[in-house]
Motif scaffolding. Structure first.
Motif, PDB file in Angstrom:
ATOM      1  N   GLU A 141       1.528  37.230  28.180  1.00 31.25           N
ATOM      2  CA  GLU A 141       1.326  35.544  27.648  1.00 31.25           C
ATOM      3  C   GLU A 141       1.357  35.688  26.061  1.00 31.25           C
ATOM      4  O   GLU A 141       1.026  36.334  25.817  1.00 31.25           O
ATOM      5  CB  GLU A 141       0.805  35.697  28.823  1.00 31.25           C
ATOM      6  CG  GLU A 141       0.827  35.469  30.124  1.00 31.25           C
ATOM      7  CD  GLU A 141      -0.276  34.239  30.700  1.00 31.25           C
ATOM      8  OE1 GLU A 141      -0.581  32.846  30.249  1.00 31.25           O
ATOM      9  OE2 GLU A 141      -0.925  34.962  31.688  1.00 31.25           O
ATOM     10  N   ASP A 142       1.947  34.656  25.506  1.00 31.54           N
ATOM     11  CA  ASP A 142       1.321  33.711  23.937  1.00 31.54           C
ATOM     12  C   ASP A 142       0.027  33.369  24.243  1.00 31.54           C
ATOM     13  O   ASP A 142       0.168  32.500  25.284  1.00 31.54           O
ATOM     14  CB  ASP A 142       3.029  33.085  23.395  1.00 31.54           C
ATOM     15  CG  ASP A 142       3.899  34.059  23.777  1.00 31.54           C
ATOM     16  OD1 ASP A 142       4.141  34.462  23.850  1.00 31.54           O
ATOM     17  OD2 ASP A 142       5.194  33.646  23.676  1.00 31.54           O
ATOM     18  N   TYR A 143      -0.897  33.455  23.293  1.00 32.37           N
ATOM     19  CA  TYR A 143      -2.079  32.653  23.729  1.00 32.37           C
ATOM     20  C   TYR A 143      -2.021  31.744  22.183  1.00 32.37           C
ATOM     21  O   TYR A 143      -0.879  31.953  20.944  1.00 32.37           O
ATOM     22  CB  TYR A 143      -3.270  33.490  23.723  1.00 32.37           C
ATOM     23  CG  TYR A 143      -3.118  34.112  24.959  1.00 32.37           C
ATOM     24  CD1 TYR A 143      -3.414  33.175  25.822  1.00 32.37           C
ATOM     25  CD2 TYR A 143      -2.856  35.831  24.422  1.00 32.37           C
ATOM     26  CE1 TYR A 143      -3.874  34.345  27.245  1.00 32.37           C
ATOM     27  CE2 TYR A 143      -3.151  35.941  25.999  1.00 32.37           C
ATOM     28  CZ  TYR A 143      -3.556  35.542  27.401  1.00 32.37           C
ATOM     29  OH  TYR A 143      -3.127  36.699  28.521  1.00 32.37           O
ATOM     30  N   GLU A 144      -2.872  30.191  21.805  1.00 32.26           N
ATOM     31  CA  GLU A 144      -2.654  29.904  21.050  1.00 32.26           C
ATOM     32  C   GLU A 144      -4.254  29.431  20.617  1.00 32.26           C
ATOM     33  O   GLU A 144      -4.717  29.561  21.971  1.00 32.26           O
ATOM     34  CB  GLU A 144      -1.529  28.513  21.239  1.00 32.26           C
ATOM     35  CG  GLU A 144      -2.795  27.702  19.759  1.00 32.26           C
ATOM     36  CD  GLU A 144      -1.766  26.157  19.867  1.00 32.26           C
ATOM     37  OE1 GLU A 144       0.208  26.597  20.260  1.00 32.26           O
ATOM     38  OE2 GLU A 144      -1.494  25.342  19.793  1.00 32.26           O
ATOM     39  N   VAL A 145      -4.796  29.790  19.365  1.00 32.04           N
ATOM     40  CA  VAL A 145      -6.119  29.258  18.866  1.00 32.04           C
ATOM     41  C   VAL A 145      -5.741  28.198  17.862  1.00 32.04           C
ATOM     42  O   VAL A 145      -5.111  28.102  17.329  1.00 32.04           O
ATOM     43  CB  VAL A 145      -6.873  30.111  19.047  1.00 32.04           C
ATOM     44  CG1 VAL A 145      -7.354  31.408  20.166  1.00 32.04           C
ATOM     45  CG2 VAL A 145      -6.452  31.421  17.760  1.00 32.04           C
ATOM     46  N   GLU A 146      -6.895  27.451  17.630  1.00 34.95           N
ATOM     47  CA  GLU A 146      -6.545  26.745  16.471  1.00 34.95           C
ATOM     48  C   GLU A 146      -7.664  27.403  15.407  1.00 34.95           C
ATOM     49  O   GLU A 146      -9.240  27.409  15.565  1.00 34.95           O
ATOM     50  CB  GLU A 146      -7.254  25.673  17.278  1.00 34.95           C
ATOM     51  CG  GLU A 146      -7.343  24.333  15.856  1.00 34.95           C
ATOM     52  CD  GLU A 146      -7.334  22.751  16.449  1.00 34.95           C
ATOM     53  OE1 GLU A 146      -5.962  22.229  16.973  1.00 34.95           O
ATOM     54  OE2 GLU A 146      -8.692  22.791  16.601  1.00 34.95           O
TER      55      GLU A 146
END
Length: 243
Positions: free
Chosen positions: A6-11
């Motif tokens: 899976e791809d993950y996204e953080v800020e």
């Protein structure tokens, strides 16, 4: 068959200065990673991970009959619930999933000129791929606080000035965000006259700083002594004669 992770996204948040100049950052994240006990196979060490019922595919096929003939139907394997891993050989750490969540330190290079909302993609830093699949990506979304308009960074101060200082000139201390500043008062300063002190106001995250706008409040003396009154009368008489 192996599947991509899976791809993950953080800020992350950057100051305007770091976003403009570029920088390097280390961020600590709790992300799914390949299980260290089974190295992502899902099976306990020394055991075969493959489910004997579905041969590791996670699906079993059966023949079904319908008008006109037979056809094959694939359904999740009842023995391994579709994981492809033999439940009797499951890794005790990850329960056969091949994945565990643990802290990871990610190094991120922020290029110069990065703007608010920019998304940086770190390939292969996302979730591990099941059954030996390629890992996903990690997307870093950059947030840069928007700078306040210049006028919002200005500060305003009133300072009290006695009559002699207003007439003859001098200095006065002005308390400002960065500390107390000594401001020069020119001779002949009038009540309500304003002075602008460059870059003495509030600062924002981008390194900009507003100005200080200082208003002179000339204090007219009351309760004059006889000597003070004579001096003022002499001043008035002298100025009237000069006119």
């Amino acid at each position: 068959a192996p599947r991509r992770g899976e791809d993950y996204e953080v800020e992350i948040e950057l100051s305007g200065e770091d976003a403009s100049r570029g920088t390097g950052k280390e961020i600590s994240l709790n992300l799914p990673s390949a299980c260290r006990t089974c190295e992502g196979t899902g099976a306990r060490p020394g055991a075969s991970p493959q489910c004997p019922s579905c041969h590791g595919t996670g699906y079993v096929s059966r023949r079904a009959r319908e008008a006109g003939g037979f056809f094959s139907v694939s359904t999740p394997c009842p023995r391994c619930s579709g994981s492809g891993v033999d439940p009797e050989a499951a890794c005790p750490t990850c329960g056969g999933r091949g994945v565990e969540v643990r802290p990871r330190i990610i190094e991120v290079t922020i290029p110069p000129g990065t703007e608010n909302g920019t998304v940086l993609r770190l390939r292969g830093q996302g979730g591990p791929g099941p059954r030996g699949g390629a890992p996903g990506d990690l997307r870093i979304r950059v947030r840069v606080p928007q700078a306040a308009p210049p006028e919002d960074l200005d500060v305003r101060r009133d300072v009290s000035i006695d009559l002699p200082t207003a007439a003859l000139g001098g200095t006065v201390d002005v308390p400002l965000p960065a500390g107390t500043v000594e401001m020069k008062i020119p001779p002949g300063t009038q009540p309500g006259q304003q002075f602008r002190l460059s870059r003495q106001g509030r600062a924002d995250g981008s390194g900009r700083r507003g100005d200080a706008i200082v208003t002179a409040r000339v204090q007219i003396p009351t309760g004059l002594s006889d000597e003070e009154r004579r001096h003022l009368e002499a001043l008035r008489t002298g100025r009237s004669g000069a006119a």
